[in-house]
Design an enzyme around this catalytic site. Structure first.
Site, PDB file in Angstrom:
ATOM      1  N   GLU A  47       0.674  -1.481  -0.225  1.00  0.00           N
ATOM      2  CA  GLU A  47      -0.321   0.876   0.049  1.00  0.00           C
ATOM      3  C   GLU A  47       1.048   1.462  -0.220  1.00  0.00           C
ATOM      4  OE1 GLU A  47      -2.663   2.553   3.238  1.00  0.00           O
ATOM      5  OE2 GLU A  47      -2.781  -0.080   3.163  1.00  0.00           O
ATOM      6  N   ARG A  51       0.661  10.353   1.118  1.00  0.00           N
ATOM      7  CA  ARG A  51       0.950  11.381   2.519  1.00  0.00           C
ATOM      8  C   ARG A  51       2.147  12.439   1.717  1.00  0.00           C
ATOM      9  NH1 ARG A  51       1.051   7.666   7.865  1.00  0.00           N
ATOM     10  NH2 ARG A  51      -1.278   6.956   7.919  1.00  0.00           N
ATOM     11  N   THR A  74      -4.224   6.312   2.492  1.00  0.00           N
ATOM     12  CA  THR A  74      -4.463   7.486   3.093  1.00  0.00           C
ATOM     13  C   THR A  74      -5.547   8.093   2.460  1.00  0.00           C
ATOM     14  OG1 THR A  74      -2.261   7.509   4.404  1.00  0.00           O
ATOM     15  CG2 THR A  74      -3.563   9.031   4.232  1.00  0.00           C
ATOM     16  N   LYS A 134     -11.170  -2.058   7.810  1.00  0.00           N
ATOM     17  CA  LYS A 134      -9.845  -0.962   7.828  1.00  0.00           C
ATOM     18  C   LYS A 134      -9.925  -0.517   9.318  1.00  0.00           C
ATOM     19  CE  LYS A 134      -5.757   1.935   7.474  1.00  0.00           C
ATOM     20  NZ  LYS A 134      -4.975   3.000   6.823  1.00  0.00           N
TER      21      LYS A 134
END
Length: 214
Positions: A47, A51, A74, A134
Site C-alpha cells: 500500500e 502522504r 490514505t 480497516k
C-alpha cells in the site's frame, strides 16, 4: 470502465497475502528498488500512502515494475481515488469512512477498504455494502482486544488492522479469524529508504511473510 467488484474480491486482489507493507515513500527515485526488495522478501502486495508529493508517481512506478499488487492508502477524497486508480492502484484504502470515496471506487471497479474505529462506523460501512474494513489506528485503539470486541457482533466482516503495529504484534493479529491481512510500516520505513537499506527491507519483509505462513 472496469466492471464493479465486491469487496470480498479484495482477498483475490491480494493473492492470499496476509501481510501488507504500508509505504510512505518520499521520492519516486526509490520506487523500483523498493519494489524489488519487497518482492524478494516474498511480499505479494503493498500500500502506497498518499502522504507525499511523489506518491502518485511512486504508485505508478511500483505498479509498472511488476512483482507486486499495489494499492493506494490514505485516500481522503474521490478525486484522489480517481488519480490513484489511473496510476495503477488495484485497491484503495482510507483512514475513515467516506461515502464519496466508496462510491467512486465502486464505479471504477476496485475494492475499497475504509477505516473504522467504532461500532457505529462499522455499521455505516456494512450498510454501504462493504464486507472488509480497516481497523485504524489499531494499536492506539486497543489492539487485538478491541478488534475481537468489534468483530464479535458482526460475523462475516473481515478486518485489515493497521496503525502502530510492529513485528512483535503480527502473529497475534493474524491468529484472529476475522483478520484478512495486517498492514504495517515497520518493513520499509522512511529511515530505511533514506539510508538506502534495501537489504534490511528485504530481510524484515521475509521475516513478516514467514510469520504469516507459520
Amino acid at each position: 470502465m472496469a466492471r464493479p467488484v465486491s469487496d470480498s474480491d479484495l482477498a483475490s486482489v491480494l493473492g492470499g497475502a496476509r501481510v501488507m507493507p504500508v509505504l510512505t515513500v518520499p521520492s519516486v527515485s526509490t520506487a523500483g528498488r523498493l519494489a524489488d526488495a519487497l518482492a524478494a522478501g516474498g511480499a505479494r502486495c503493498a500500500e502506497v500512502t498518499f502522504r507525499t508529493p511523489d506518491a502518485e508517481q511512486v504508485l505508478k512506478e511500483m505498479a509498472d515494475h511488476g512483482g507486486l499488487t499495489v494499492g493506494a492508502g490514505t485516500v481522503l477524497t474521490a478525486a484522489q481515488a480517481e488519480r490513484a486508480v489511473a496510476a495503477g492502484a488495484r485497491f484503495v484504502v482510507s483512514p475513515g469512512f467516506d461515502e464519496e470515496v466508496v462510491a467512486t471506487c465502486r464505479e471504477l471497479g476496485v475494492p475499497v477498504v475504509p477505516g473504522v474505529a467504532t461500532a457505529t462506523e462499522l455499521m455505516r460501512a456494512l450498510k454501504a455494502g462493504l464486507d472488509t474494513v480497516k481497523l485504524f489506528p489499531a494499536e492506539s485503539l486497543g489492539g487485538v482486544r478491541t478488534l475481537r470486541a468489534l468483530a464479535a457482533p458482526f460475523p462475516g466482516t473481515r478486518f485489515v488492522p493497521t496503525g502502530g503495529i510492529a513485528a512483535a504484534q503480527l502473529s497475534g493479529y493474524l491468529a484472529e479469524p476475522a483478520v484478512l491481512a495486517v498492514g504495517g510500516s515497520w518493513m520499509a520505513t522512511t529511515d530505511h529508504l533514506g539510508r538506502g537499506d534495501y537489504e534490511e527491507i528485504r530481510r524484515l519483509t521475509a521475516d513478516a511473510v514467514n510469520r504469516s505462513t507459520t
